[in-house]
Design a protein around this motif. Sequence first.
Motif, mmCIF file in Angstrom:
data_model
loop_
_atom_site.group_PDB
_atom_site.id
_atom_site.type_symbol
_atom_site.label_atom_id
_atom_site.label_comp_id
_atom_site.label_asym_id
_atom_site.label_seq_id
_atom_site.Cartn_x
_atom_site.Cartn_y
_atom_site.Cartn_z
ATOM 1 N N SER A 1 -9.633 -2.888 2.616
ATOM 2 C CA SER A 1 -8.906 -3.681 1.626
ATOM 3 C C SER A 1 -8.091 -4.790 2.290
ATOM 4 O O SER A 1 -8.075 -5.936 1.817
ATOM 5 C CB SER A 1 -7.998 -2.767 0.803
ATOM 6 O OG SER A 1 -7.294 -3.503 -0.171
ATOM 7 N N ALA B 1 0.850 -1.191 0.000
ATOM 8 C CA ALA B 1 0.000 0.000 0.000
ATOM 9 C C ALA B 1 0.882 1.235 0.000
ATOM 10 O O ALA B 1 1.861 1.316 0.751
ATOM 11 C CB ALA B 1 -0.917 0.012 1.221
ATOM 12 N N LEU C 1 -8.113 1.603 3.334
ATOM 13 C CA LEU C 1 -6.992 0.683 3.495
ATOM 14 C C LEU C 1 -7.349 -0.467 4.427
ATOM 15 O O LEU C 1 -7.014 -1.631 4.156
ATOM 16 C CB LEU C 1 -5.775 1.448 4.020
ATOM 17 C CG LEU C 1 -4.486 0.644 4.212
ATOM 18 C CD1 LEU C 1 -4.069 -0.042 2.921
ATOM 19 C CD2 LEU C 1 -3.369 1.547 4.728
ATOM 20 N N CYS D 1 -2.176 -4.957 -4.500
ATOM 21 C CA CYS D 1 -1.731 -3.571 -4.481
ATOM 22 C C CYS D 1 -2.855 -2.658 -4.008
ATOM 23 O O CYS D 1 -4.040 -2.909 -4.278
ATOM 24 C CB CYS D 1 -1.256 -3.127 -5.873
ATOM 25 S SG CYS D 1 0.143 -4.087 -6.514
ATOM 26 N N PHE D 2 -2.450 -1.603 -3.312
ATOM 27 C CA PHE D 2 -3.372 -0.553 -2.879
ATOM 28 C C PHE D 2 -2.697 0.780 -3.165
ATOM 29 O O PHE D 2 -1.749 1.171 -2.476
ATOM 30 C CB PHE D 2 -3.695 -0.684 -1.387
ATOM 31 C CG PHE D 2 -4.655 0.364 -0.877
ATOM 32 C CD1 PHE D 2 -6.017 0.124 -0.881
ATOM 33 C CD2 PHE D 2 -4.196 1.586 -0.401
ATOM 34 C CE1 PHE D 2 -6.909 1.083 -0.415
ATOM 35 C CE2 PHE D 2 -5.071 2.548 0.062
ATOM 36 C CZ PHE D 2 -6.434 2.300 0.053
ATOM 37 N N TYR D 3 -3.175 1.445 -4.210
ATOM 38 C CA TYR D 3 -2.648 2.760 -4.585
ATOM 39 C C TYR D 3 -3.735 3.787 -4.313
ATOM 40 O O TYR D 3 -4.800 3.763 -4.930
ATOM 41 C CB TYR D 3 -2.241 2.757 -6.054
ATOM 42 C CG TYR D 3 -1.517 4.001 -6.499
ATOM 43 C CD1 TYR D 3 -0.467 4.522 -5.750
ATOM 44 C CD2 TYR D 3 -1.877 4.657 -7.672
ATOM 45 C CE1 TYR D 3 0.204 5.656 -6.155
ATOM 46 C CE2 TYR D 3 -1.208 5.793 -8.088
ATOM 47 C CZ TYR D 3 -0.170 6.288 -7.316
ATOM 48 O OH TYR D 3 0.500 7.430 -7.714
ATOM 49 N N ILE E 1 3.179 -0.930 4.184
ATOM 50 C CA ILE E 1 2.511 0.366 4.043
ATOM 51 C C ILE E 1 3.589 1.439 4.073
ATOM 52 O O ILE E 1 4.336 1.553 5.047
ATOM 53 C CB ILE E 1 1.479 0.599 5.161
ATOM 54 C CG1 ILE E 1 0.479 -0.561 5.216
ATOM 55 C CG2 ILE E 1 0.754 1.914 4.952
ATOM 56 C CD1 ILE E 1 -0.503 -0.469 6.364
ATOM 57 N N GLU F 1 -7.740 4.429 -5.684
ATOM 58 C CA GLU F 1 -8.871 4.093 -4.825
ATOM 59 C C GLU F 1 -9.796 5.292 -4.627
ATOM 60 O O GLU F 1 -11.022 5.138 -4.572
ATOM 61 C CB GLU F 1 -8.367 3.598 -3.465
ATOM 62 C CG GLU F 1 -7.561 2.316 -3.528
ATOM 63 C CD GLU F 1 -8.406 1.118 -3.911
ATOM 64 O OE1 GLU F 1 -9.625 1.150 -3.648
ATOM 65 O OE2 GLU F 1 -7.847 0.161 -4.472
#
Length: 343
Positions: A149, A35, A146, A121-123, A176, A127
């Motif tokens: 997710s 993230a 976050l 993935c967390f962008y 993170i 999002e």
Amino acid sequence: TLFFTEEDKYGLYSNLLFKYFLAEGVVCGHDLFVASAKEHPDNILKELPAPLLDDTYRNELGEEATAVKSKDFQDSMKIAWRYQNLPKMEVNRPTSAKFGHYYDVSKTISPELFQSIKWHCFYLPEELSSQPKMKSCNMNSAYTRLLQSIQRIIYQEGFDGSDPQKKQRNILRIGIQSLGSMLWGDDICSSETPEDTHSLTKFLYVLRGLLRKSLSACIITLPAHLIQNKAIMERVTNLSDTVVGLESFIGSERETNPLYKDYHGLVHVHQIPRLNSLICDVSDTKDLAFRLKRKLFTIERLHLPPDLSDTVSRASKQDLAESAKLLSSGCGAMAIGKKHLDF
């Protein structure tokens, strides 16, 4: 467990430690969850350092040992006579990669290693554009997204142990990057009295609960040098299992200090985990330093060189010769010379 890293001033070495954590997960076959609000997670995964095999690592250590020996030979004439015959302190170097792995920072990991693992993935910019703004429980929308997710990945992939018979157990490594910065919509780094002082601590409290109930490990980097409210840092430390701070010598007086010429920064261990016990294991030393070599990033014990000054404290040969001349000429000539003897 929750591993918390205080970023150095320019974020150079903390990002390298962040990538080491993810690269270890790739080599061990763990699933990854990356993230970030600054750099796209796909670019972070592409820049992970390549692992070193046992033979390659031995060759690297052999080259470094040869360089150290040649440096000691060059400095043998510069060291003071009173230190020259003392036994040298030997650094115990690992002979094989039995625990963990070693990585080459000059090369990136091969794409073939990613085929055997899963990564998520967390962008944050993506999002925010895909979903409407949300806020719940006095927490900003970025932290809420976050957490949702991470919770979804833990439950869907079975890291909570709900379906142990269907698939083989694995570990989820969560990374993170730069949490608490302005890019995450938090103002703790820009104001001494932020509007929402408990948003970050609530996020860490819920995240630690998710980690305790699942087979997961998390690393978080935070720009602690920008946080003006020290009470927030104390709460963050209490909510973490391991807290480590990196102090870089870039732009500081220690960069040109000859005592730290072999190192690039210091490692401050603020807290170590005490899981399932009343007290934690106390290390025999807390003086740690790191340096970035040609291919390796190493953390070692801090060994300062002896304090060698340019001027020797004892009398020089010229002064001794003058004193001997005065003594040979008799006591009457002592008043003429530079040196006086008191009886």
